[in-house]
Structures are given as C-alpha cells and as structure tokens.
Design a protein around this motif. Sequence first.
Motif, PDB file in Angstrom:
ATOM      1  N   GLU A 237      31.556  44.948  46.645  1.00 16.46           N
ATOM      2  CA  GLU A 237      32.985  44.664  46.477  1.00 16.46           C
ATOM      3  C   GLU A 237      33.317  44.332  45.028  1.00 16.46           C
ATOM      4  N   LEU A 238      32.428  43.593  44.368  1.00 18.95           N
ATOM      5  CA  LEU A 238      32.671  43.263  42.961  1.00 18.95           C
ATOM      6  C   LEU A 238      32.627  44.515  42.091  1.00 18.95           C
TER       7      LEU A 238
ATOM      8  N   THR B  60      35.911  46.232  42.608  1.00 23.46           N
ATOM      9  CA  THR B  60      36.959  45.487  41.894  1.00 23.46           C
ATOM     10  C   THR B  60      36.856  45.704  40.398  1.00 23.46           C
ATOM     11  N   SER B  61      35.619  45.754  39.886  1.00 23.57           N
ATOM     12  CA  SER B  61      35.428  45.991  38.453  1.00 23.57           C
ATOM     13  C   SER B  61      35.986  47.347  38.046  1.00 23.57           C
ATOM     14  N   THR B  62      35.758  48.362  38.878  1.00 23.28           N
ATOM     15  CA  THR B  62      36.288  49.694  38.580  1.00 23.28           C
ATOM     16  C   THR B  62      37.809  49.693  38.563  1.00 23.28           C
ATOM     17  N   LYS B  63      38.407  48.996  39.544  1.00 28.23           N
ATOM     18  CA  LYS B  63      39.866  48.917  39.595  1.00 28.23           C
ATOM     19  C   LYS B  63      40.420  48.171  38.385  1.00 28.23           C
ATOM     20  N   LEU B  64      39.743  47.086  37.987  1.00 30.12           N
ATOM     21  CA  LEU B  64      40.202  46.332  36.823  1.00 30.12           C
ATOM     22  C   LEU B  64      40.105  47.167  35.546  1.00 30.12           C
TER      23      LEU B  64
ATOM     24  N   SER C  89      42.913  49.496  35.552  1.00 33.18           N
ATOM     25  CA  SER C  89      44.151  48.772  35.266  1.00 33.18           C
ATOM     26  C   SER C  89      44.264  48.442  33.781  1.00 33.18           C
TER      27      SER C  89
END
Length: 370
Positions: free
Chosen positions: A129-130, A133-137, A140
């Motif tokens: 999950e991290l 999330t890192s990829t999404k951040l 972004s």
Amino acid sequence: MRDTLLIALYAFLGAGAAGLLGAVVLWPLRRRSLTASLTVVAAVAVTAMLAGTLAVAWAMFLSPHDLSVVTTVVAMAAVVSLATALLLGRWVVARSHALQLAARSFGDGGAFTAPDGPATAELAALSTELAITSTKLAASRERERALETSRRELVAWISHDLRTPLAGLRAMAEALEDGVAADPDRYLKQIRTEVESLDAMVGDLFELSRIHAGSLTLSFSRMSLYDLVGDALAGADPLAREHGVRLVGARVEPVPVEVDGKEMSRVLGNLLVNAIRRTPADGTVAVAAERSPDGVTLSVTDGCGGIPEEDLPRVFDTGWRGTHARTPPAGAGLGLAIVRGIVEAHRGQATVRNIPGGCRFEVVLPAAAS
C-alpha cells in the motif's frame, strides 16, 4: 463425568484468573512496544496453564513430588515461550522500524522502496500500500510541478501579449490626441482591432477560470454533429480564406449527441482557429465526425508539420504555445486548455497525435442515448 467437569472448572478458574491479571497488565502497555505486548501474552499463556494445573493439582491432592514435576515442566515451557516471544517481538519491531524509515523517505519527497528481507503478511500488505501511495504522490508532485510551470509561462506570455497591444494603443491614442496621425480613420480601426483582441483574451481567461473553479454550467440539449460541425466551419471560413487554407468537412456523420451547443461550438472553433493558423497557405484543414467504440469522435486534422514528441503531453496545458508560436497572433496559449476543460466537463476526452505532415486533434464524447 463429574470428575472431568470439576477438573475443567478448576482449570478454567485458575486460567481465567491468570488471563484477567494479564489483561490488567496489557492495558497500560497497549501503546508501548510490540515486544512488551508479545512478552506479556506469552507470560499470560504460560501462567494460565500453570494456574490451571496448580488448581487441578490442589483439587486432586497430588503428591508434592508430582506437583514439583508439573511445576518444573511448566517453568521450562515458560522460559522457552518468553524467549520465543522476545525474539519474535524484536524481529517484528525491527521490520516495523525499517518500514518506518522507508515511509519517511517518500514522505520527504523521495520514492518508497520496501525493506529487503521477509516480513509478516500484514507488514508486506502495508509495504504494498505504501508503494502504491508513493507512486500516486510522485504523480501528484509531477502534476503540481507541471501546473506551476504552466502558470508561470501563462503569466509571462500574457504579460508580453498585453504589453504589446497596450503599448500600441497608447502610441496611437497619443498620436490622435496630438493631431499628428496621418490617417485617423486607420488609427481608429486599428485601435478597435486591438481592443477586440484584448477583449477576446480576457474572455478566454474568464472561461478558463470558470473551468478550473468547477463553476462551468452546461445546458445539455440533443443535436446533430452535422449541424454542429457545419456551423463551426462556416464561422472559421473567413479566417481560412485570409490564410489561404482549405477547409474540408467530408466525413461528417449526422450522429446525435447530448452537449452544450454553445460550449462545444467554442471547442470546435478553438480547434479550427488553432489548425488554420498553423497550417501553411494552400494547406488543408479537415474535420471529421463519426461513431467510435468509445462514443462519438470529432477530429480536426491540420498541416502544421507535426509537434515535437516531447511537447505532445503539454499541448493542452494552460499557457502552452510551443516554441514557434510566441507572437500575439497565436493567442495566449489558452485555447487548447479551454478545449480540454470543456470536453472533460462533457465527460469526454481530448487528445492529439502526429500524422504525416501535421497533427490530428480528437475529441471523444459519450454517445447520446437512443
């Protein structure tokens, strides 16, 4: 049967007392290290077994020798259990600490890299999950940087585009005021042209601000693509004649769509103006409208010679005008950004790709319900 029930009752009472004591000890430790909690749990398990055994031994009046043997066996089990709990707790804590450091790295702007080595199923799921999330951040942050770059370019280019006509208006107004204008009518006509250009630029800025603020209100109605494209071609024809460009609308199917006619006319108008200005004289700008697997596709093909591949992702960015289009006639770089905003408000998609000799802008819209 009665003896078995009594043994079970005494064992339950002894183990229950140990479990209650363990719960009392665990409560203040709930925010402490996992190692301490595992150690207490292991101690409670062994103590519960010992308490139950002692209760049963007392009820059955075991001999001191037998009771000593049972106690020694339970004590050895307690030592092994506590050692195992300590080792497991330290291992889990070490993995958690490594995961914490890895998470801190992408929180500070880096990329998340899962720690090496085996991990529990829960920690492995958390690492996954991290990583997501890192990829999404990262995506972004990249979008934020691109938007900031677009904003800076927009401010710089609009400042230039405003300064040039304003300087001309000021010079012409001073010439008329001083009575030195050789042809006042020509000056007045030029002033009106410049004012109309500035008005159009302000209108584009207002439209773009509504799109970005999410306050663009659409009035949907059912209409034919044939009529929509026909009106857009008629509106762009004078500009095409001025630039010596041929407008072609041969492949236009009368497909019904549910759109805001005014806003979609603006989309087609912006695409046609953009294509005409970048197509050399004697070139052709072709418009097509047809059904597609994703709905309805509107396309505008020009003869601009193509867009550099590295610039294709930025074509619809606010303020983007390319390296060869930084003169006022090319606009402030808002037209294509407005196109994308309006199309997305219609739940559609705007794309561009290179073709031999030019590029092809496509607008995909949902098909109207039958």
